[in-house]
Design an enzyme around this catalytic site. Structure first.
Site, mmCIF file in Angstrom:
data_model
loop_
_atom_site.group_PDB
_atom_site.id
_atom_site.type_symbol
_atom_site.label_atom_id
_atom_site.label_comp_id
_atom_site.label_asym_id
_atom_site.label_seq_id
_atom_site.Cartn_x
_atom_site.Cartn_y
_atom_site.Cartn_z
ATOM 1 N N CYS A 103 -7.932 1.837 1.289
ATOM 2 C CA CYS A 103 -8.962 1.040 0.617
ATOM 3 C C CYS A 103 -8.430 0.493 -0.704
ATOM 4 O O CYS A 103 -8.028 1.236 -1.603
ATOM 5 C CB CYS A 103 -10.191 1.900 0.356
ATOM 6 S SG CYS A 103 -11.431 1.019 -0.623
ATOM 7 N N SER A 144 0.803 -1.225 0.000
ATOM 8 C CA SER A 144 0.000 0.000 0.000
ATOM 9 C C SER A 144 0.832 1.269 0.000
ATOM 10 O O SER A 144 0.303 2.353 -0.268
ATOM 11 C CB SER A 144 -0.928 0.003 1.198
ATOM 12 O OG SER A 144 -1.776 -1.123 1.132
ATOM 13 N N HIS A 150 -15.388 -0.553 2.503
ATOM 14 C CA HIS A 150 -15.223 0.767 3.099
ATOM 15 C C HIS A 150 -16.396 1.692 2.785
ATOM 16 O O HIS A 150 -16.420 2.827 3.234
ATOM 17 C CB HIS A 150 -13.950 1.423 2.578
ATOM 18 C CG HIS A 150 -12.725 0.824 3.155
ATOM 19 N ND1 HIS A 150 -12.043 -0.218 2.542
ATOM 20 C CD2 HIS A 150 -12.027 1.081 4.290
ATOM 21 C CE1 HIS A 150 -10.988 -0.549 3.263
ATOM 22 N NE2 HIS A 150 -10.967 0.227 4.340
#
Lengths: 638, 384
Positions: A385, A329, A372
């Site tokens: 997300c 991420s 989410h």
């Protein structure tokens, strides 16, 4: 009595005989004269015709050129603390010609420094095999007390001499090992013709700063022209040319912070890189587990080396520059920037995350199974997300993502001044066609959107990426040394007017704000690792990189928890960040191999190192601190 | 004037003072001059010190010079009478070396007399000349060619050669053989006899090779190709050539020779002293010394020509040839023209026996001069 007649006969005979004698003697004399003339001819040949050659041979006989090894330059940290130095290596030598009874002298010597029977036998053997005036080493690496004791007792120890050599010492041991590297005996490929390399005991840099700066650190050897006699004894010194000692290298590294980071990583296998975002100077470059570079200075046993090389946690690898990890991420900022720059989204654009995204036959999961809900840029980054970034990646396409990643320093060499740098990998359509020979798949774009798949980066690249994001898009060049090597000499690095990456500063601001929320927002993935002290808050991004494939069946039955997996199948924990938020000064990247989640493992480490860095006196850390002044004080301290 | 009587009862009428007056002092001067060069070289070889060689050599030379004069003024007929006994004594001394000689230089050559280390093979060179001069003096030139008359002198030469070879000392044996050959030649041996002996000797070489010591074989190999083994056996020859060659025309100057002062030269005070001279005084110095030797040899030859008796002629010429052989073999050896055999440079190399031998030889040559007109009959004169 002989009569007159008889006398005449005798006289006649005598005359004849005398003639024979005269003739033959004349021939002999002529022969002698001829031979003496031949000798003169031979002398002429040797002393006139061949004279030049023999004169040269005579000089070669007589003159012995000896190299004087230069003292290796030191390595200092940014505050001038020596972190690679030379210690005097005190050796006890025994010169047999000055020792009336070698055995007795050794016995007397062993009252001061104990000498075993084997050692004594070796010394006696060495002495027998050498000429009497050649000193033989009895013992090396004496401590100062023994030396003092010996000095006092020299009158009772004829033939014993104390000689001072040098050996490389790294006072911080494991702490800076990967930055500094180590020195070792030159390998055949290192022999560039510099004769100093062939001196017994001479060491060259084999990795790290020691290798990158080897030439200036090495210095220039001096020479001593000695007149020697037939058995090699030195008669006198004819000429001496002192060499230059090696230059000291000053690093940008703060050794205290480095120690802190190493301590914080503890037993984990991982790395921490802390960088000055304005200069690119690396303040911390930790990699664990580490090794003791001092072990390489003396002879490292092959077994010990093997055990380090075979260790699955790779103590010898500098993970900060040579560890290639899927960024997970932490790559999402690049995807977001690519999308924003391409204009396919704005920070306000929203997508709905139901916990997965179906594209064609594929189903792409978000890390949060229940999803989410409605997500825009801020939440996308703060809560990481995955579906939001699948959407972004799908819209912007892999090639634009790849281009953006490369502009921030991923996928290529950073031209670091340490050794062992790896490039990582930024995939593109062209790359896949060329290397794998297959067309690019859309699913691969989605996976790349969350920093998984083919893509890999080193912690150094991640820190550089972060620095370039939070410094307004300046292309900073990471480096560990304040100096550059220019034509074998060290010159102080000048950080000139910066070049810019050329991304919209509003987009950069949007990314930075979102990164702030990662820690500031209670829902942010690293909220628990935030710094509460005012003026020291930081922003960042967590990352958790899978190293195995999770099958659909496993998803259905419940994903196996990291702690239930063998170490090598656990996720990598990552974190990139910066601080302070108000006026960013440092960028940081943390990777913990198979550490688990980025928010639980990597972020707290980043927080602690960043907090420690921010607590250091900012004045002392100002970029471009007076290096010249530092140099001058170093010389005094020598 | 000197009175000569054909009757053979002639007696030298010269008193000691007269003899000393008539002595050829210019020859003495040449000898002193040559020896002085030797002192200077020994001084240099010791890095500019009279110790340990130059001073001792000077003392030996002084003693030897007195001995030379004593030999010179002694009537030549006494030497004729004494020739065989001296030869026998020399032979016994050589045998004694064989029995109780101490080891020196890997070969037995010395006889320790306490105050002096005698090298009988050196004295033998004079002994053989004396004995052969005496023998050929007594043999008519008509008879000299007769084979039966050659048996005795061949034994004279062969006996010491055999003993010297057993030591083993190839160089001295060779010198003895060559001196012997010269004496045969001067004594009037037929040419074909010479040729026969030479042929026999040549065919004996392969046989003799087997009796050589390995170090002697090595020396000969090394001589043939010194560069193959520069740090081993070829070292001596190579270093000596380097010393010579680096001297150039004018030399490096007195006490400035690096090869000798840094000990690259082996045996620099004895067999290789010529290289010290050549390194420090160059081609000019070397030629100078060779010219001095040439003058000494020419003088000896002149005396041989002027002598009236066969004995004196043979003695003077034989001793001169012996002296020449010292000079030639030594210099040729250090210049790499001949193999390294232990032959000293006369009057210059450090060493007592060689010095005494050479000086006694010159004493005998001078005696030949002083008694050049003395008539000696075939049996050695009737006055005895």
């Amino acid at each position: 009595m002989v009569g007159r007649f008889g006398a005449a006969i005798v006289k006649n005979r005598e005359n004849k005989r005398q003639r024979t004698f005269s003739r033959r003697a004349a021939l002999l004399a002529a022969g002698q004269f001829g031979l003496l003339t031949a000798l003169v001819g031979r002398m002429y040949y040797l002393q006139v015709v061949e004279s030049e050659r023999y004169r040269m041979l005579a000089e070669e006989n007589r003159i012995n050129i000896r190299l004087l090894a230069p003292s290796r330059g030191r390595v200092l940290d940014r505050f001038g603390v020596p972190i690679a130095v030379n210690h005097q290596n005190y050796r006890v030598l025994l010169k047999a010609e000055n020792a009336p009874d070698v055995s007795a002298i050794l016995d007397r010597l062993s009252l001061i420094i104990p000498i075993s029977a084997e050692e004594k036998a070796r010394v006696l053997k060495d002495i027998r095999s050498r000429r009497k005036f050649v000193p033989v080493t009895v013992r090396e690496f004496l401590d100062w007390e023994d030396v003092a004791q010996l000095e006092v007792n020299t009158p009772d120890l004829p033939g014993i001499e104390i000689d001072v050599g040098e050996r490389r010492v790294y006072p911080n041991g494991e702490v800076g090992a990967h930055i500094l590297g180590y020195v070792g005996v030159p390998l055949p490929k290192d022999l560039t013709g510099d004769p100093v390399l062939e001196l017994p005991g001479f060491k060259v840099g084999r990795s790290g700063v020691e290798r990158a700066f080897d030439l200036p650190l090495r210095g220039r050897a001096g020479t001593s022209q000695l007149e020697v006699n037939a058995v090699g004894r030195v008669i006198r010194e004819l000429d001496r040319q002192d060499g230059d000692p090696g230059q000291d290298v000053v690093l940008t590294v703060d050794m205290a912070l480095q120690r802190e980071a190493m301590k914080r990583l503890g037993d984990e296998a991982g790395s921490v890189v802390l960088m000055d975002i304005e200069t690119g100077g690396i303040i911390v470059q930790a990699s664990t587990p580490s090794f003791d570079p001092n072990a390489f200075t003396e002879d490292l046993s092959p077994a010990k080396w093997r055990s380090m090389a075979d260790n699955e946690r790779a103590p010898l690898r500098n993970k900060a520059v040579a560890g290639e990890y899927a960024p997970g991420s932490t790559f999402k900022m690049i995807v977001a920037l690519a999308a924003l720059e391409a204009g396919v989204v704005t920070p306000k654009t929203t997508y709905v995350c139901p916990g997965f995204l179906e594209v064609g036959d594929g189903k792409f999961h978000c890390w949060r199974r229940k999803g989410h809900g409605v997500v825009e840029l801020n939440r996308g980054i703060a809560e990481s997300c995955d579906v939001y970034f699948y959407e972004l990646a799908r819209r912007v396409g892999i090639d634009k993502i790849a281009k953006m990643a490369e502009r921030f320093g991923l996928g290529n060499e950073l031209n670091l001044d340490t050794s062992g740098e790896r490039t990582g990998l930024v995939p593109s359509k062209a790359w896949k066609r060329a290397v794998i020979g297959q067309p690019w798949m859309l699913g691969e774009t989605l996976i790349a959107g969350i920093g998984q798949g083919f893509i890999t980066a080193t912690p150094m690249q991640l820190a550089t990426m972060t620095a370039r994001m939070v410094n307004g898009g300046k292309i900073v060049q990471p480096h560990v040394a304040r100096d550059l090597v220019v034509r074998d000499k060290l010159t102080v690095r000048v950080i000139g007017e910066p070049e810019y990456i050329g991304v919209n500063s509003r987009n950069l601001k949007a990314i930075m704000d979102a990164m702030t929320l990662v820690m500031a927002d209670p829902a942010g993935t690293a909220h628990r690792a935030r710094i509460k002290a005012p003026g020291m808050t930081m922003g960042g991004k967590t990352g958790t990189a899978q190293v195995r494939r999770i099958t659909q069946r496993e998803r259905d039955e419940g994903v196996i928890k990291n702690r239930d997996l063998p170490w090598r199948f656990r996720d990598h924990a990552l974190f990139v960040g910066y601080g302070p938020v108000e006026k960013p000064r440092y960028a940081i990247s943390v990777v913990v191999e198979h550490g688990g989640g980025g928010s639980a493992v990597a972020a707290p480490i980043a927080r602690d190192v960043m907090a420690a860095a921010l607590k250091r006196d900012p004045a002392r850390l100002a970029p471009g601190a007076n290096v010249a002044g530092l140099r001058a004080s170093d010389k005094r301290g020598q | 004037m000197i009175v000569v009587r054909l009757s053979g009862t002639a007696t030298s009428k010269l008193s000691l003072q007269q003899k000393l007056l008539h002595l050829n002092w210019e020859l003495v001067l040449l000898i002193v001059l040559t020896a002085s060069i030797g002192f200077a070289m020994l001084f240099s070889a010791a890095n500019g010190d009279f110790h340990p060689w130059a001073l001792r050599q000077l003392i030996r030379f002084s003693v030897g010079l007195l001995l030379m004069l004593a030999v010179a003024v002694t009537d030549i007929r006494i030497w004729l009478r004494a020739a065989y006994p001296i030869y026998v004594v020399c032979l016994l001394l050589l045998a004694a070396v064989e029995l109780m000689g101490s080891i020196g230089m890997g070969a037995q050559r010395w006889l320790d007399l306490g105050f002096f280390q005698l090298q009988p093979s050196e004295i033998m060179k004079v002994g053989i000349v004396l004995a052969l001069a005496r023998y050929f003096h007594g043999v008519d030139s008509e008879d000299a060619g007769r084979l039966s008359n050659l048996v005795v002198p061949v034994v004279f030469v062969a006996a010491p050669m055999a003993l010297v070879l057993r030591q083993p000392d190839l160089g001295t044996a060779g010198v003895v053989a060559m001196v012997g050959a010269a004496m045969f030649w001067l004594g009037g041996t037929r040419l074909w006899q010479f040729a026969t002996v030479a042929a026999v000797a040549a065919s004996a070489i392969p046989l003799g090779w087997q009796f050589l010591h390995s170090y002697q074989k090595q020396r000969i190999f090394t001589f043939l190709n010194p560069e193959t083994d520069p740090l081993g056996s070829g070292y001596h020859i190579l270093q000596s050539k380097i010393a010579l060659g680096s001297g150039g025309v004018f030399g490096r100057g007195f006490l400035e020779g690096t090869q000798s002062h840094l000990n690259f030269l082996p045996e620099k005070q004895t067999d290789f002293i010529f290289t010290v001279l050549a390194e420090e005084f160059g081609l000019l110095g070397g030629i100078g010394l060779i010219v001095l030797y040439g003058l000494l040899i020419a003088y000896g030859t002149y005396i041989a020509y002027r002598a009236r008796s066969n004995f004196a002629r043979l003695l003077a010429m034989g001793l001169t040839v012996n002296f020449f052989l010292y000079v030639f073999i030594n210099i040729a050896m250090v210049m790499g023209v001949l193999p390294v055999v232990g032959v000293p440079l006369p009057l210059i190399s450090y060493g007592g026996t060689a010095m005494l031998t050479v000086l006694i030889g010159f004493g005998l040559i001078m005696s030949c001069w002083l008694h050049r007109d003395t008539y000696i009959n075939r049996r050695g004169g009737a006055f005895w």
